[in-house]
Write a protein that holds these residues in place. Structure first.
Motif, PDB file in Angstrom:
ATOM      1  N   ASP A   1       0.916  -1.194  -0.595  1.00  0.00           N
ATOM      2  CA  ASP A   1      -0.007   0.543   0.005  1.00  0.00           C
ATOM      3  C   ASP A   1       0.995   0.808   0.120  1.00  0.00           C
ATOM      4  N   THR A   2       2.042   1.210   0.695  1.00  0.00           N
ATOM      5  CA  THR A   2       2.689   2.657   0.247  1.00  0.00           C
ATOM      6  C   THR A   2       3.425   3.220  -0.714  1.00  0.00           C
ATOM      7  N   ALA A   3       3.978   2.009  -1.599  1.00  0.00           N
ATOM      8  CA  ALA A   3       4.115   1.807  -2.539  1.00  0.00           C
ATOM      9  C   ALA A   3       3.109   2.216  -3.142  1.00  0.00           C
ATOM     10  N   LEU A   4       1.828   1.376  -3.519  1.00  0.00           N
ATOM     11  CA  LEU A   4       1.337   1.532  -5.013  1.00  0.00           C
ATOM     12  C   LEU A   4       0.266   3.005  -4.158  1.00  0.00           C
ATOM     13  N   ASP A   5       0.488   3.724  -2.545  1.00  0.00           N
ATOM     14  CA  ASP A   5      -0.169   4.742  -3.082  1.00  0.00           C
ATOM     15  C   ASP A   5      -0.021   5.975  -3.853  1.00  0.00           C
ATOM     16  N   ILE A   6       1.914   5.955  -4.024  1.00  0.00           N
ATOM     17  CA  ILE A   6       2.496   6.445  -5.389  1.00  0.00           C
ATOM     18  C   ILE A   6       2.243   6.130  -6.246  1.00  0.00           C
ATOM     19  N   LEU A   7       2.649   4.318  -7.018  1.00  0.00           N
ATOM     20  CA  LEU A   7       2.500   4.347  -8.167  1.00  0.00           C
ATOM     21  C   LEU A   7       1.003   4.587  -8.688  1.00  0.00           C
ATOM     22  N   ARG A   8      -0.230   3.822  -8.321  1.00  0.00           N
ATOM     23  CA  ARG A   8      -0.968   4.453  -8.926  1.00  0.00           C
ATOM     24  C   ARG A   8      -0.896   5.117  -9.136  1.00  0.00           C
ATOM     25  N   PRO A   9      -1.195   6.508  -8.822  1.00  0.00           N
ATOM     26  CA  PRO A   9      -2.339   7.996  -9.309  1.00  0.00           C
ATOM     27  C   PRO A   9      -0.741   8.346 -10.346  1.00  0.00           C
ATOM     28  N   ARG A  10       0.075   7.945  -9.958  1.00  0.00           N
ATOM     29  CA  ARG A  10       1.386   9.077 -11.213  1.00  0.00           C
ATOM     30  C   ARG A  10       0.967   8.128 -11.992  1.00  0.00           C
ATOM     31  N   LEU A  11       0.815   6.504 -12.359  1.00  0.00           N
ATOM     32  CA  LEU A  11       1.349   5.792 -13.640  1.00  0.00           C
ATOM     33  C   LEU A  11      -0.573   5.895 -14.241  1.00  0.00           C
ATOM     34  N   THR A  12      -1.422   6.344 -12.924  1.00  0.00           N
ATOM     35  CA  THR A  12      -2.634   6.453 -13.783  1.00  0.00           C
ATOM     36  C   THR A  12      -2.758   7.891 -14.998  1.00  0.00           C
ATOM     37  N   SER A  13      -1.978   8.908 -14.019  1.00  0.00           N
ATOM     38  CA  SER A  13      -1.667   9.995 -14.770  1.00  0.00           C
ATOM     39  C   SER A  13      -1.294  10.244 -16.095  1.00  0.00           C
ATOM     40  N   LEU A  14      -0.433   9.088 -16.129  1.00  0.00           N
ATOM     41  CA  LEU A  14       0.637   9.066 -17.461  1.00  0.00           C
ATOM     42  C   LEU A  14      -0.380   8.146 -18.689  1.00  0.00           C
ATOM     43  N   ARG A  15      -1.095   7.749 -17.875  1.00  0.00           N
ATOM     44  CA  ARG A  15      -1.958   6.282 -19.295  1.00  0.00           C
ATOM     45  C   ARG A  15      -3.115   6.072 -18.386  1.00  0.00           C
ATOM     46  N   PRO A  16      -4.613   7.404 -18.536  1.00  0.00           N
ATOM     47  CA  PRO A  16      -5.917   6.954 -17.693  1.00  0.00           C
ATOM     48  C   PRO A  16      -6.230   5.999 -18.112  1.00  0.00           C
ATOM     49  N   HIS A  17      -6.029   5.965 -19.784  1.00  0.00           N
ATOM     50  CA  HIS A  17      -6.851   4.335 -20.147  1.00  0.00           C
ATOM     51  C   HIS A  17      -6.443   2.929 -20.259  1.00  0.00           C
ATOM     52  N   ALA A  18      -5.215   3.007 -19.583  1.00  0.00           N
ATOM     53  CA  ALA A  18      -4.882   1.950 -19.425  1.00  0.00           C
ATOM     54  C   ALA A  18      -5.153   0.978 -17.844  1.00  0.00           C
ATOM     55  N   GLY A  19      -5.725  -0.341 -17.824  1.00  0.00           N
ATOM     56  CA  GLY A  19      -5.459  -1.351 -17.163  1.00  0.00           C
ATOM     57  C   GLY A  19      -5.029  -0.985 -16.624  1.00  0.00           C
ATOM     58  N   TRP A  20      -5.160  -2.099 -15.071  1.00  0.00           N
ATOM     59  CA  TRP A  20      -3.947  -1.793 -14.066  1.00  0.00           C
ATOM     60  C   TRP A  20      -4.397  -3.516 -13.294  1.00  0.00           C
ATOM     61  N   VAL A  21      -4.050  -4.069 -13.102  1.00  0.00           N
ATOM     62  CA  VAL A  21      -3.613  -5.425 -12.493  1.00  0.00           C
ATOM     63  C   VAL A  21      -3.834  -5.202 -11.612  1.00  0.00           C
ATOM     64  N   GLU A  22      -4.285  -5.755 -10.654  1.00  0.00           N
ATOM     65  CA  GLU A  22      -4.269  -5.078  -8.954  1.00  0.00           C
ATOM     66  C   GLU A  22      -2.975  -6.336  -7.853  1.00  0.00           C
ATOM     67  N   ASP A  23      -3.617  -7.696  -9.112  1.00  0.00           N
ATOM     68  CA  ASP A  23      -2.669  -8.667  -7.988  1.00  0.00           C
ATOM     69  C   ASP A  23      -1.402  -8.899  -8.367  1.00  0.00           C
ATOM     70  N   GLU A  24      -0.533  -9.285  -8.160  1.00  0.00           N
ATOM     71  CA  GLU A  24       1.270  -9.630  -8.498  1.00  0.00           C
ATOM     72  C   GLU A  24       1.298 -10.779  -8.843  1.00  0.00           C
ATOM     73  N   LEU A  25       0.474 -11.978  -8.459  1.00  0.00           N
ATOM     74  CA  LEU A  25       0.260 -13.023  -8.245  1.00  0.00           C
ATOM     75  C   LEU A  25      -0.409 -13.563  -9.570  1.00  0.00           C
ATOM     76  N   ASP A  26      -1.484 -12.850 -10.375  1.00  0.00           N
ATOM     77  CA  ASP A  26      -1.746 -13.253 -11.275  1.00  0.00           C
ATOM     78  C   ASP A  26      -0.869 -13.641 -12.298  1.00  0.00           C
TER      79      ASP A  26
END
Length: 271
Positions: free
Chosen positions: A56-81
């Motif tokens: 959560d510590t890392a995702l709180d930084i990564l998710r908004p930043r990467l989403t802003s770079l590619r707003p229409h890209a999907g997001w893989v929630e589980d790193e074990l998928d």
């Protein structure tokens, strides 16, 4: 020289990679501030809570930043998928690759972000907070460590090679565990040195950098294989499954090698 759609796309992806690298470095700094003492846990529930806190510590930084770079890209929630992704662009992120090492005050962990386009990795950034290193790769533009090109080892003899493997996930299927054990035994016979540790991405960085000669794994997830797949490929390495067939996220095994020992590694892993 007139600008074409191809050169424009390449420039756009190169800029995107730079910003992705900045994002993983920022998330890595936040995780490093949490690094130090061994995190003690008595139950699986306590362990999962500690792992989630790092994520959560890392995702709180990564998710908004990467989403802003590619707003229409999907997001893989589980790193074990694992398996194939739907068409289009997806961010495949491991916010704390090697999270269990972080909890045990071991330095082998990283933050990774990979953009996948129609099931092909386009760019990846992997940051190692404990060394300050950032590994990047862009399709068709090579693999780099802090801007310096990476090149695969020129090795041609498996018997003189350092090779490595990793555990894909806890609570793995018993048949997979047997395959892992027998493959390590086979490599102990045929290779010079066998390294066994998590996480997979750090072994693949070493393959891309020419420090080790091969990495293999049974099963596995997108997040622990896609970053290294692009790095190794762009550094001049060879990727397949352990039987030598083309690798995809649906494959049941994975092999990355210096081209000069690929045939030998396949022979060892399939006998």
């Amino acid at each position: 020289m007139p600008e074409t759609l191809e050169t424009t796309a390449a420039a756009t992806d190169a800029t995107l990679l730079d910003r992705t690298a900045t994002a993983v470095r920022t998330a890595g700094t936040a995780l490093r501030e949490r690094f130090g003492e061994v995190t003690r846990y008595q139950t699986r529930e306590e362990l999962m809570h500690a792992l989630a806190a790092n994520d959560d510590t890392a995702l709180d930084i990564l998710r908004p930043r990467l989403t802003s770079l590619r707003p229409h890209a999907g997001w893989v929630e589980d790193e074990l998928d694992g398996g194939a992704l739907p068409p289009g662009e997806w961010w495949v992120v491991d916010p704390a690759e090697g999270n269990i090492n972080h909890l045990h005050a071991l330095p082998e962990w990283a933050v990774t972000a990979t953009l996948v386009r129609d099931n092909q990795p386009v760019l990846t950034a992997v940051h190692l907070p404990m060394t300050g290193e950032t590994y990047t790769a862009l399709t068709g533009a090579g693999a780099h460590l802090d801007g310096r090109p990476l090149n695969i080892a020129p090795t041609t003899d498996l018997g003189l090679s350092i090779v490595a493997t990793s555990q894909a996930r806890p609570d793995e299927d018993e048949e997979v565990l047997r395959r892992v054990g027998s493959s390590i035994t086979a490599m102990l016979s045929d290779a010079l040195v066998v390294r066994t540790a998590v996480p997979a991405t750090l072994h693949l960085l070493n393959v891309a950098a020419g420090r080790i000669d091969a990495f293999w794994q049974f099963a596995g997830a997108r997040a622990d294989l896609l970053p290294g797949t692009l790095l190794v490929t762009e550094a001049g390495g060879q990727i397949s499954d352990t039987q030598g067939r083309p690798w995809t996220p649906q494959s049941e095994s994975f092999l990355a090698t210096a081209p000069g020992i690929h045939t030998q590694a396949v022979a060892t892993l399939t006998r």
